[in-house]
Write a protein that holds these residues in place. Structure first.
Motif: not given
Length: 379
Positions: A58-74, A361-368
């Motif tokens: 859908x066009x996303x290049x990267x994530x700012x990802x929240x997964x707590x504090x555990x390095x193993x999870x990341x 779905x309408x947002x994704x159509x516009x984003x594309x």
């Protein structure tokens, strides 16, 4: 004559190749798109793989990802993201920290009434802000981010809540909390702990606790800007020493909003990029304001680092949606197009969505459509 015909043909061929090359460059243009996202509870590797592939498609290049504090999870989640060619930044709140055996209650910020954010936080229960003056705070944060930055699959550290509590809420939130925030009130003004106030007095000669209206003391404001800047730059050293990028979600501005309401002087921060949260509905503004805030950010930074305009998406309205809550507002599909255009015309490097889960779905159509539009930046 034959030579002239040959020269003409070669010239025509070269011109055609150049034209085709330009068409290819134009057709492959794409605005960089990032998104804030969190790890769903009990999500399997297969579920994450499916979700991340969908984001990429859908066009996303990267994530700012929240997964707590555990390095193993990341490490686990980052491995999946990297396999799909997504940038992966660990999105971890900084000054806001809940109860933790590694944190002492006395390390939390104190408001102008002498109340601790640990047991009497402002606005909402999770607003448990640490004091940036405390050595224990700094040590905890450096250890936390160093651990996550050591993960090979992590491209960068993304700071959030790297600030003081909102001394004045965005105008769109006043009704929600039943407040009129026409000035700085002591119960929302931090930090007045003994360490902050004594250090300030030593530096400035001013006993801020004896001042009738501390909001009028510019040196006191600057002192607190500098406290947050100090924390950021220490964490920047941690990330850079691990050969990782560091960026942050910040309030708009910095001068028009961020400095005034959350003490963020983020143009002084040693970051690799900034992600201003240009959430116009929170400020009762339209999409033109998104462009104004983007221009201010780019100008203040003198184009020395990329600005990714954070856009707040309006979720799909259901029967259970509280329409009165501004956090259920946001950009409609048409407004999303306008906000992206305003961001890019005013110098943004790209955009960041809050969040993919709010996109219809309408947002994704516009984003594309909009992410393949090569906007010419205003000067």
């Amino acid at each position: 004559m034959k030579k002239l015909i040959t020269i003409f043909c070669l010239s025509f061929l070269l011109l055609a190749c150049k034209t085709e090359s330009k068409k290819q460059v134009k057709s492959t243009y794409k605005i960089p798109v990032y998104a804030w996202e969190h790890l769903p509870k009990d999500a399997t590797d297969e579920e994450l793989t499916t979700q991340f592939k969908d984001f990429k498609n859908k066009g996303i290049d990267g994530l700012m990802y929240s997964a707590g504090h555990d390095p193993e999870t990341y490490k686990r989640v980052g491995k999946i993201a990297k396999s799909i060619d997504l940038e992966f930044h660990a999105w971890i709140p900084t000054m806001v920290q809940g109860k933790n055996p590694k944190l002492k209650p006395e390390w939390y910020a104190i408001n102008g009434n002498g109340e601790s954010a640990f047991d009497k936080p402002a606005y909402v229960d999770y607003y448990k802000f640490l004091c940036p003056s405390k050595e224990g705070t700094i040590n905890f944060l450096e250890e936390l981010y160093a651990g996550v930055a050591s993960v090979e699959e992590v491209d960068g550290i993304h700071l959030d809540y790297i600030r003081f509590p909102d001394v004045i809420l965005a105008r769109g939130l006043w009704d929600k909390y039943g407040l009129v925030m026409d000035k700085e009130y002591p119960q929302f003004d931090y930090c007045y702990c003994d360490e902050c106030t004594s250090n300030f007095k030593e530096k400035s000669g001013i006993d801020i606790k004896s001042v009738e209206d501390p909001s009028q003391i510019q040196e006191w404001k600057q002192f607190r800007y500098d406290l947050i800047t100090n924390v950021v730059n220490k964490l920047a050293n941690v990330a850079h020493n691990k050969n990782k990028k560091i960026n942050a979600a910040v309030f708009p501005g910095p001068n028009s909003v961020a400095k005034k309401i959350v003490r963020q002087e983020w143009d002084k921060w040693n970051l690799d990029a900034v992600y201003p949260m240009n959430y116009n509905d929170f400020y009762l503004e339209d999409t033109k304001w998104v462009g104004e805030m983007t221009k201010e950010a780019v100008t203040t930074l003198n184009n020395n680092k990329p600005v990714y305009s954070g856009l707040f998406i309006r979720p799909e309205v259901t029967e259970n949606t509280n329409k009165e809550d501004p956090e259920n507002h946001g950009l409609s599909p048409n407004e999303l197009e306008d906000a992206v255009k305003e961001s890019m015309l005013n110098g943004a490097e790209g955009i960041c969505l809050f969040t993919p889960g709010r996109m219809t779905d309408a947002h994704w159509t516009v984003l594309k459509k909009v992410i393949s539009t090569n906007y010419t930046k205003n000067k």
